[in-house]
Design an enzyme around this catalytic site. Structure first.
Site, short mmCIF file in Angstrom:
data_model
loop_
_atom_site.label_atom_id
_atom_site.label_comp_id
_atom_site.label_asym_id
_atom_site.label_seq_id
_atom_site.Cartn_x
_atom_site.Cartn_y
_atom_site.Cartn_z
N GLU A 28 2.17 1.87 -0.66
CA GLU A 28 1.64 3.00 0.11
C GLU A 28 0.72 2.50 1.23
O GLU A 28 0.69 3.05 2.32
CB GLU A 28 0.91 3.96 -0.82
CG GLU A 28 0.19 5.10 -0.12
CD GLU A 28 -1.13 5.44 -0.79
OE1 GLU A 28 -1.14 5.67 -2.01
OE2 GLU A 28 -2.15 5.45 -0.08
N HIS A 29 -0.04 1.44 0.95
CA HIS A 29 -0.90 0.87 2.00
C HIS A 29 -0.06 0.17 3.07
O HIS A 29 -0.32 0.31 4.26
CB HIS A 29 -1.87 -0.15 1.39
CG HIS A 29 -3.09 0.48 0.81
ND1 HIS A 29 -4.35 0.22 1.29
CD2 HIS A 29 -3.26 1.36 -0.21
CE1 HIS A 29 -5.23 0.91 0.58
NE2 HIS A 29 -4.60 1.60 -0.33
N HIS A 69 1.22 1.62 -5.29
CA HIS A 69 0.04 1.89 -4.47
C HIS A 69 -0.08 0.88 -3.32
O HIS A 69 -0.42 1.24 -2.20
CB HIS A 69 -1.19 1.86 -5.37
CG HIS A 69 -2.48 2.02 -4.61
ND1 HIS A 69 -3.31 0.97 -4.34
CD2 HIS A 69 -3.03 3.12 -4.04
CE1 HIS A 69 -4.34 1.40 -3.65
NE2 HIS A 69 -4.21 2.69 -3.45
N GLU A 105 -4.41 -7.11 3.37
CA GLU A 105 -4.62 -5.83 2.72
C GLU A 105 -5.19 -5.98 1.32
O GLU A 105 -5.80 -5.06 0.79
CB GLU A 105 -3.30 -5.05 2.68
CG GLU A 105 -3.45 -3.55 2.45
CD GLU A 105 -4.22 -2.83 3.55
OE1 GLU A 105 -4.37 -3.39 4.65
OE2 GLU A 105 -4.68 -1.70 3.30
N GLU A 107 -11.22 -0.88 -2.50
CA GLU A 107 -10.92 0.47 -3.00
C GLU A 107 -11.06 0.50 -4.51
O GLU A 107 -11.62 1.44 -5.09
CB GLU A 107 -9.49 0.85 -2.59
CG GLU A 107 -9.11 2.28 -2.97
CD GLU A 107 -7.67 2.63 -2.58
OE1 GLU A 107 -7.07 1.87 -1.78
OE2 GLU A 107 -7.16 3.64 -3.08
#
Lengths: 588, 472
Positions: free
Chosen positions: B84-85, B81, B155, B162
């Site tokens: 993916e960012h 994940h 990030e 999130e």
């Protein structure tokens, strides 16, 4: 308002706890969680469950009530992996017998292998297809007006699935003090019993054959729409026609729906997000016409009787107001079916008002409405909107499209949102407002278009105590807009508008709606090609001129803020614009 | 959304039993052949390129990767994940996130991605003349992403936000708990985002290692739908994705063996400050390619979904829905059927008042037993027609088609045509329904998870017991 507060508190609590997930040893033993597991074995023997360790981890009730903190579920999940000893009895044996049983008994092949009869099946269908396959390949939109005024618009597509909708040129704009709320109730009473079918019969038939059955009420249009396979279109039209020709509006169902409307009204009033736009509409247009909300007050709903519902149907659901729209179907067939089921509806009735007489009731006022939240923890909001012309103006000018492009250049969004590029990350309000001040939760431009009027505006929502700063930032962005806007932004906005329109119109439901709404709102249909051409023709001068004009009109402002927040009223706004006219027009 | 929209059914509401006065016509099978053909080409490095060309002005193009959180271990859980960012944050030719964002938005396109337990997907929606630009961007971020260390640090906070957001959503929490319980000890049990300490510590090296191990040609599918030309796309992908290696050097599968494909278990988190109980009750379902896949999907449809806000209310033909509506047992319930490569989950997600939770779960499991023992022929036939219709209608717009192609190629290695779907659903008999329901839903130890005021939540052995109560 209370709901908002509660949610915020809940998430705050969770986030606070997330920061310290490492109290695992204590949190598992003294808190309110129970974990146990058991092997899935011997599934044929129902009685062999000997591994119940619930008591070991289940705390007593007294300890539950005294527990003050709740471990966050995420720390719980990681605990499971950290503290494997907790789950000392989990199974290392492999899969249960049952699934192997299914596998051994299943007469079917795995999905990795083509179905053995597939080739044969495809061939036999090909033969069928030769007769019906070469139908008219003209996939243009077609419009037909029936003798009783009903307009039928449709577009053939390459798929078997169709979207079908019945749209009526009426809504809360047409309500009077005597029947306030009647259209919201008519929406709620859709798909209910008629002379020909009971409610369960209708609901179950639709369940069997359709997707996305819905009924929508709004200020200017009433809609019933649905998606079905082509073979069932006629069934749907029959159901639709019964809905407006012979509804029963049974007392008991009406009572239930009135209660449901009142619950909606209560939840509307507890959420600033839904309430503020309604209030803005009232500030802009007063209590009548476009100002009157689709949502009525509880006492107004309670005074609505069956007779009032019948009267509204009789008055407004007449030929000249009705549009039937469909995708994925041959136009001639659709026209025939509409004729079969709707031709006995009159063009209009004696008490049907003209649209013009209703529109005359809507006058733009503008002004400010401000109110304070119940507590300091509510996020303050500020909405400003300017009056503009409506959809009907499309026949004589390109301004509506210019305004759409302008909205896209301003753009905006939320501080926290999901998804990647494509939602306007590079738009002005995002780059220069939302990303600039982290206390801003949301800021975006909006453009709500009605038939004769529209509202172009910006809404802003921040954490408590930051609204004043945010408005200042937004104002400077707005005042410098004409000086700062670039060709790159204009081109991006035009391309993004076109792309969104084309993408959306590839969805059958959107296409069906769009055809009908254009026909209702402006009496004609602009194809995607025409719309894209109109967007292409928008120039930088158009955008700047329109922007300058809009900003000098008298705005409508809605404010939700405590007394501590410094806010700007409609009058303040006009004054600021007048003082900075040179800045605004971009003349240096 | 404001409440001036009445939806008759829940998201994918389903059927059964009762009178039928409005007769639906039978299917015209001719149209099954009208849908665009799927063209599939495998490149030398193993990448499969699959397209369905249709009419229109726009296209969806995406890369689907057979890689998600199941390919992780305890230390790097969350890296798929995180990757993916980070993959959108810059390459040598597109040096910053801003460069990628402006390029995509300037062409009026959109770029999105998701990571699930088994898959990652990166997909773009563009006007038809921008398909080559989309392939160029996707190939660039796949092969040349810089994974700048400073941006990785920045990030972390975004991903933690999130995570906070996910943790505030009861349904997300319930399903994470359900996986943690049912698949404990297996990689499927971990969350997709990973624990916060991993989010805080995942390094550039871990990301690079994950990419080189998992983003290999044999596990990539480039799929496209809409206004695309297959041959042109194949040519472009062959050229642009040339640096993707066919397979990792070592032959061992990076995916850990599944040691437990299902564990009957329970997790509950009691929180009396919440107004409603949220829970899931699930049993082991079926894998993606299982021969009985469509039978279980049919059962899922027969049991159906329900929620208070839909206007159909208690008139739904779902037997369970009617009971729940009449007795006022729930705010909402849904029936889910989640597939994985070697296992799956089947069950209910429910939201209800604390005092009705025991009755609600009892009714749910009773419905399972009703289907297993005495489902009516007529209800199976109706459910089949309904499932065929909804399956044929669900492909609306190119994004869903593109996703369907990508997912089926990764999970089945092939594309199911509408004809095959029709064939497979239409040959199901009531005996198949009873057989599958009996083996999966009867006399099993479910995985149960709950959060909220769970004081009245039935003890595990009660729930277990309701799966073999046999007197209807």
């Amino acid at each position: 308002m209370n709901n908002i507060l509660k949610n915020n508190k809940a998430s705050l609590l969770l986030s606070k706890l997330l920061v310290k997930p490492n109290n695992s040893s204590t949190s598992t033993s003294n808190s309110n969680i129970s974990i146990f597991s058991q092997q899935q074995k011997n599934t044929n023997n129902a009685n062999t469950i000997n591994t119940n360790h619930l008591s070991q981890f289940s705390p007593s009730l007294s300890s539950l009530s005294s527990t003050t903190t709740t471990p966050s579920p995420s720390s719980l999940i990681s605990n499971i992996f950290r503290k494997k000893n907790v789950l000392s009895y989990f199974s290392t044996s492999t899969s249960s017998n049952s699934v192997q049983d299914v596998l051994s008994k299943s007469p079917f092949l795995p999905l990795t292998v083509p179905h053995p009869k597939l080739k044969e099946f495809n061939l036999s269908n090909q033969n069928d297809n030769n007769n019906s396959g070469n139908e008219n390949m003209d996939y243009k939109e077609q419009i037909t007006t029936l003798p009783n005024g009903i307009k039928v618009i449709s577009k053939q597509t390459h798929e078997e699935a169709c979207a079908i909708g019945l749209y009526v040129n009426t809504g809360s704009k047409f309500e009077t003090p005597e029947n306030r709320g009647v259209f919201n109730l008519l929406q709620k009473m859709t798909f209910k019993a008629t002379k020909n079918n009971t409610t369960p019969e209708i609901v179950r038939s639709l369940e069997d054959i359709s997707l996305n059955a819905m009924s929508v009420s709004s200020r200017e249009i009433m809609q019933i729409s649905i998606e079905v396979l082509r073979k069932d279109v006629e069934n749907i039209l029959k159901i639709f026609s019964d809905q407006i020709k012979c509804p029963l509006f049974e007392q008991e169902e009406l009572k239930e729906q009135i209660e449901s409307c009142i619950r909606n009204w209560e939840s509307l009033n507890s959420s600033a997000d839904s309430l503020l736009p309604e209030l803005l509409q009232r500030v802009a247009f007063g209590d009548e016409g476009l100002g009157s909300s689709i949502f009525a007050a509880p006492n107004e709903y309670e005074s609505i009787t069956r007779e009032k519902l019948f009267e509204a149907i009789e008055r407004y659901y007449v030929g000249k107001n009705i549009v039937v729209s469909g995708t994925g179907i041959n136009h001639g067939e659709l026209v025939q079916m509409v004729q079969k089921y709707f031709s006995d509806i009159p063009y209009q009735r004696a008490n049907t008002p003209t649209i013009e007489s209703v529109d005359a009731k809507t006058v733009y006022n503008g002004g400010t409405m401000a109110f304070s939240p119940e507590s300091d923890e509510v996020d303050p909001s500020w909405i400003v909107a300017f009056p503009f012309k409506g959809l009907a103006s499309i026949t004589e000018s390109n301004d509506i499209f210019t305004a759409f492009v302008l909205q896209s250049i301003l753009g905006g969004g939320s501080a926290y949102s999901t998804g990647g590029p494509g939602k306007g990350m590079q738009s002005r309000l995002n780059l220069n407002v939302v990303y600039r001040l982290h206390k801003i939760k949301h800021c975006s431009a909006f453009f709500s278009v009605f038939n004769q009027h529209s509202l172009f505006g910006v809404n802003l929502n921040t954490t408590p105590g930051s609204l004043g700063n945010a408005i200042e930032l937004l104002l400077s962005e707005l005042l410098f807009f004409n000086q700062n806007v670039t060709m790159e932004e204009l081109n991006r906005a035009k391309r993004s508008q076109k792309s969104q329109i084309l993408t959306n119109l590839e969805l059958r439901g959107v296409l069906c709606d769009d055809m009908a709404r254009q026909l209702v709102g402006m009496g004609q249909w602009k194809t995607p090609e025409e719309v894209c051409k109109a967007i292409d023709s928008v120039t930088m001068e158009d955008v700047k001129a329109l922007y300058t004009k809009i900003m000098q009109s008298k705005p409508s402002v809605v404010v939700l803020a405590s007394e501590k927040d410094s806010v700007i009223t409609a009058e303040d706004f006009n004054l600021i614009v007048q003082q900075n006219l040179k800045l605004l027009t971009g003349t240096k | 959304m404001l409440n001036n929209v009445s939806k008759l059914f829940a998201v994918s509401a389903k059927n059964i039993s009762g009178s039928r006065s409005i007769v639906s016509k039978s299917f015209d099978l001719g149209f099954l052949n009208k849908t665009p053909k799927t063209q599939i080409t495998t490149l030398p490095n193993g990448i499969r390129v699959a397209t369905e060309q249709s009419f229109g002005e726009t296209a969806s193009v995406g890369v689907w990767v057979d890689s998600g959180s199941v390919y992780e271990n305890d230390k790097n859980n969350g890296v798929a994940h995180f990757l993916e960012h980070m993959i959108f944050k810059g390459t040598p030719t597109r040096p910053s996130p801003h460069a990628i964002e402006s390029e995509v938005e300037n062409m009026g396109g959109s770029l999105n991605a998701f990571t699930s337990r088994e898959h990652s997907a990166y997909y773009m929606k563009v006007l038809k003349d921008n398909v080559p630009n989309a392939v160029d961007i996707l190939s660039d971020i796949f092969q040349n992403s810089k994974f700048d260390s400073k941006l990785i640090e920045d990030e972390r906070q975004t991903i933690i936000s999130e995570n906070n957001y996910v943790q505030s959503k009861e349904d997300e929490v319930i399903f994470d708990q359900l996986h943690a319980a049912a698949f404990q000890g297996s990689p499927l049990g971990r969350t997709i985002l990973g624990p916060v300490e991993n989010i805080k510590s995942i390094s550039r090296d871990q990301i690079l290692e994950f990419v080189s191990k998992n983003y290999t040609g044999d596990r990539l599918v480039v799929s496209a739908a809409g206004a695309v030309d297959h041959d042109a796309l194949v040519k472009q992908v062959a050229e642009k994705f040339a640096n993707i290696k066919a397979a990792p050097a070592s032959q061992e599968s990076p995916r850990a063996q599944i040691t437990n494909d299902f564990v009957g278990s329970e997790i509950r988190v009691r929180d009396d400050s919440l107004p409603l109980v949220h829970f899931a009750v699930a049993v082991k379902g079926l894998s993606w390619d299982h021969p009985d896949y469509f039978v279980l999907e049919l059962i899922q449809n027969m049991i159906g979904n329900w929620n208070r806000s839909i206007s159909a209310g208690k008139n739904l033909s779902s037997n369970l829905g009617e009971i729940v509506a009449t007795e006022g047992l729930a705010e909402s319930f849904s029936t889910f059927f989640t597939c994985y490569k070697d296992t799956g989950l089947f069950g209910h997600y429910g939201v209800c008042q604390p005092e009705t939770v025991d009755d609600l779960i009892a009714e749910m499991l009773k419905e399972w037993q009703r289907i297993a023992s005495s489902v009516k022929n007529s209800e199976v036939e109706r459910a089949k027609d309904k499932l065929i219709a909804t399956t044929l209608m669900q492909y609306d717009g190119t994004s869903k088609i593109c996703e369907g192609i990508g997912r089926q190629l990764l999970t089945l290695g092939r594309r199911l045509t509408p004809s095959e779907t029709y064939l497979r659903i239409s040959e199901i008999t009531p005996a198949d329904v009873k057989r599958v329901a009996t083996s999966l839903l009867r006399d099993v130890s479910p995985a149960v998870t709950a959060i909220g005021p769970t004081g009245n939540f039935p003890e595990y052995n009660f729930v277990r017991g309701w799966t073999y109560w046999n007197r209807l």
